[in-house]
Design a protein around this motif. Sequence first.
Motif, PDB file in Angstrom:
ATOM      1  N   ASP A 108       0.916  -1.117  -0.073  1.00  0.00           N
ATOM      2  CA  ASP A 108       0.127   0.073  -0.018  1.00  0.00           C
ATOM      3  C   ASP A 108       0.935   1.298  -0.080  1.00  0.00           C
ATOM      4  O   ASP A 108       1.434   1.811   0.905  1.00  0.00           O
ATOM      5  N   SER A 110       0.146   4.326  -0.692  1.00  0.00           N
ATOM      6  CA  SER A 110      -0.458   5.513   0.014  1.00  0.00           C
ATOM      7  C   SER A 110      -0.380   5.517   1.342  1.00  0.00           C
ATOM      8  O   SER A 110       0.008   6.668   1.813  1.00  0.00           O
ATOM      9  N   SER A 111      -0.242   4.394   2.187  1.00  0.00           N
ATOM     10  CA  SER A 111      -0.250   4.534   3.432  1.00  0.00           C
ATOM     11  C   SER A 111       1.330   4.071   3.974  1.00  0.00           C
ATOM     12  O   SER A 111       1.561   3.924   4.953  1.00  0.00           O
ATOM     13  N   ASN A 112       2.281   3.927   2.800  1.00  0.00           N
ATOM     14  CA  ASN A 112       3.420   3.504   3.333  1.00  0.00           C
ATOM     15  C   ASN A 112       3.639   2.337   4.203  1.00  0.00           C
ATOM     16  O   ASN A 112       4.286   2.381   4.916  1.00  0.00           O
ATOM     17  N   THR A 113       2.906   1.172   3.739  1.00  0.00           N
ATOM     18  CA  THR A 113       2.893  -0.141   4.325  1.00  0.00           C
ATOM     19  C   THR A 113       3.033  -1.274   3.285  1.00  0.00           C
ATOM     20  O   THR A 113       2.479  -1.117   2.215  1.00  0.00           O
ATOM     21  N   LYS A 189      -2.641  -0.879  10.049  1.00  0.00           N
ATOM     22  CA  LYS A 189      -1.851   0.113   9.357  1.00  0.00           C
ATOM     23  C   LYS A 189      -1.750   1.315  10.219  1.00  0.00           C
ATOM     24  O   LYS A 189      -1.386   2.274   9.760  1.00  0.00           O
ATOM     25  N   LEU A 190      -2.328   1.511  11.349  1.00  0.00           N
ATOM     26  CA  LEU A 190      -2.250   2.598  12.161  1.00  0.00           C
ATOM     27  C   LEU A 190      -1.132   2.935  12.534  1.00  0.00           C
ATOM     28  O   LEU A 190      -0.396   2.168  13.196  1.00  0.00           O
ATOM     29  N   LYS A 191      -0.915   4.491  12.397  1.00  0.00           N
ATOM     30  CA  LYS A 191       0.466   4.942  13.171  1.00  0.00           C
ATOM     31  C   LYS A 191      -0.036   5.216  14.547  1.00  0.00           C
ATOM     32  O   LYS A 191       0.884   5.462  15.489  1.00  0.00           O
ATOM     33  N   LYS A 219       6.767  -0.938   7.571  1.00  0.00           N
ATOM     34  CA  LYS A 219       6.717   0.413   7.289  1.00  0.00           C
ATOM     35  C   LYS A 219       7.476   0.515   5.891  1.00  0.00           C
ATOM     36  O   LYS A 219       8.568  -0.185   5.641  1.00  0.00           O
TER      37      LYS A 219
END
Length: 474
Positions: A108, A110-113, A189-191, A219
Motif C-alpha cells: 500500500d 499510499s499508506s507507506n505499508t 496500518k495505524l500510526k 513500514k
Amino acid sequence: MNEQLRHAPKPELLTRFAAIVGDKYAVSDAATLAPHLIEGRGLYQGRTAMMLRPGSTEEVAAILKLANETRTAVVPQGGNTGLVGGQIPFDGEIILSMTRLDKIREVDASSNTMTCEAGVVLQKAQEAASAVGRLFPLSLGSEGSCTIGGNLSTNAGGTGALAYGIARELVVGVEVVLADGRIMHLLRKLKKDNTGYDLRHIFVGAEGTLGVITAAVLKLFPQPRAVETAFIAVPSPDAAVKLLNLAQSRISGTVTGFELMIREIIDFALKHGHNIRDPLAGKHPWYVLMEVSSQQPDGLRDEVEQFLADAIEQDLVIDATLAANLDQAKSFWHLRHTLTEVQKPEGGSIKHDVSVPVAAVPAFLEEASAAVTAFIPGSRPVPFGHVGDGNMHFNVSQPIGADTAQFLARWTEVNAVVDKIVLKHHGSISAEHGIGKLKRESLVKVKDPVALDLMRNLKHMLDPNGIMNPGKVL
C-alpha cells in the motif's frame, strides 16, 4: 496428558502432526532435514524427526494447539540464517518451518505499508517495495535467504538501522499464533492506536519463545531521489565517529549508512572473496563506507565531495572515493557484506555482536583488542560494523597456524573478556543477533534481575507448558 515436555515425539504423535499439513509437507527424510539442523557458523548440530511446513496461519494454529495439548516442543525456523543457535532443534523438537508462508499480501504505497507473511525472503520484500517507488530499508548480508519472520523474531538490525531503525521500529502490526493455538489479529496500518498495551513488540525479538509471528505490516519509505556512496580511509575509530557527527550536521541529505572496517578484514576480503577489489590505492588502518540519501535530485554529489575535502583538511579522512555509478556503489556494499564469510578460510573465529554508545566505540575497540591479544597472544581482532548506531561485530580470528578446535574451545572465556569491557561502557552483549542458545548463560549475568524476572513471568504466562523453542533466551 503426559506432564513431561516431549522433545522427541513418538511416531504415532508425529502422524497426527503430519496430518495437519499433509504428508508432502511433513519432512522426515534425513538428507532433506540436514541443512535445517546446522547453523551458519557450524557451532551447533541439532536433531529432529520431523519438519512441518504449514501453508497457512490456520495450519500453524492447528500445529501449536496440538503441540500444547500434547506438550510437544516446537522450534520455529525461517531461513536458518540465525547466528546464536535460536533456530536449531537441539533435543529432537519438531521444526516449524515458515518458508511456505511466503505471500506478500499487500503493498500500500499510499499508506507507506506492506503486509508480508513470515516466510517472505527479505530481498523479495525489498523488491516489492521498490516496484511501487518505495523503500523497505532493512538490509542484511543474508537478505537473499533470511525471512521477514526471522528478521522480526530476532529484531534484526543491519546497515540501514542508523537512519531507519532496527526491525522493531519497522513494524506497524503483526499476526501472531500463540502457544495454545489462538491467533492474535493485529495486522493494522495505524500510526496511532492508543488502546492499551502495545502487544506487537512482545513478540518482536522474542526468538519464537512466546509465539509465532505469521505475518506483519511493515513500514515503507519514499525511494531516495539521489544516493551517494563513498569509501573512505580514516586514521582511527575516533576520527570515524567525528566524521559521522560532522556528516550528520553538515550534509543536507540523510546519512543512511556508516560502516566501520579495520584494514585486516579488508585483506581477508581481497584474499578470500569473489569479485572484490581494493577501493583505494593505498593501505590504511581503518575504513568507513558511507551512504548519503536525499529526496532532492540534484546537488548531493557536489555537497558530499566538498564535505570530504573539508574532512581531509581536518585530518579526519586520509583518502576517499565516491562511487561513479550504481555498479561501483554495489561493489562497495558487496565488499562490506562479504566480511562474515571471508573470515572462515582464516580458521576459527570467535564472534561478538555487541553495542556501546557511539561515543564509546573508539575506547571499546582499543580496550577490547588489547585485552583479547593479551589473553590469547597472536589472536587477530577484526572488528567491523555499524558504528553509526554503536553496533560492532568484534570478531577474533585464531592465531596463524593455531589449532582451530583448541582456539574455539576458549569461546566462552574470550566472550567473558570482551563482555566485561562492553559492560564497562554501558553496552549490550547482543546488539542485533539475539540471545538464542549461545548467549543464554551470559544473559543471566548481565540482565537487570527485575527485568529478567518479568521476562520469565511473561514466558510462563504465554507458554505455560514450555513448548515454544525451549532452552532459548531463558
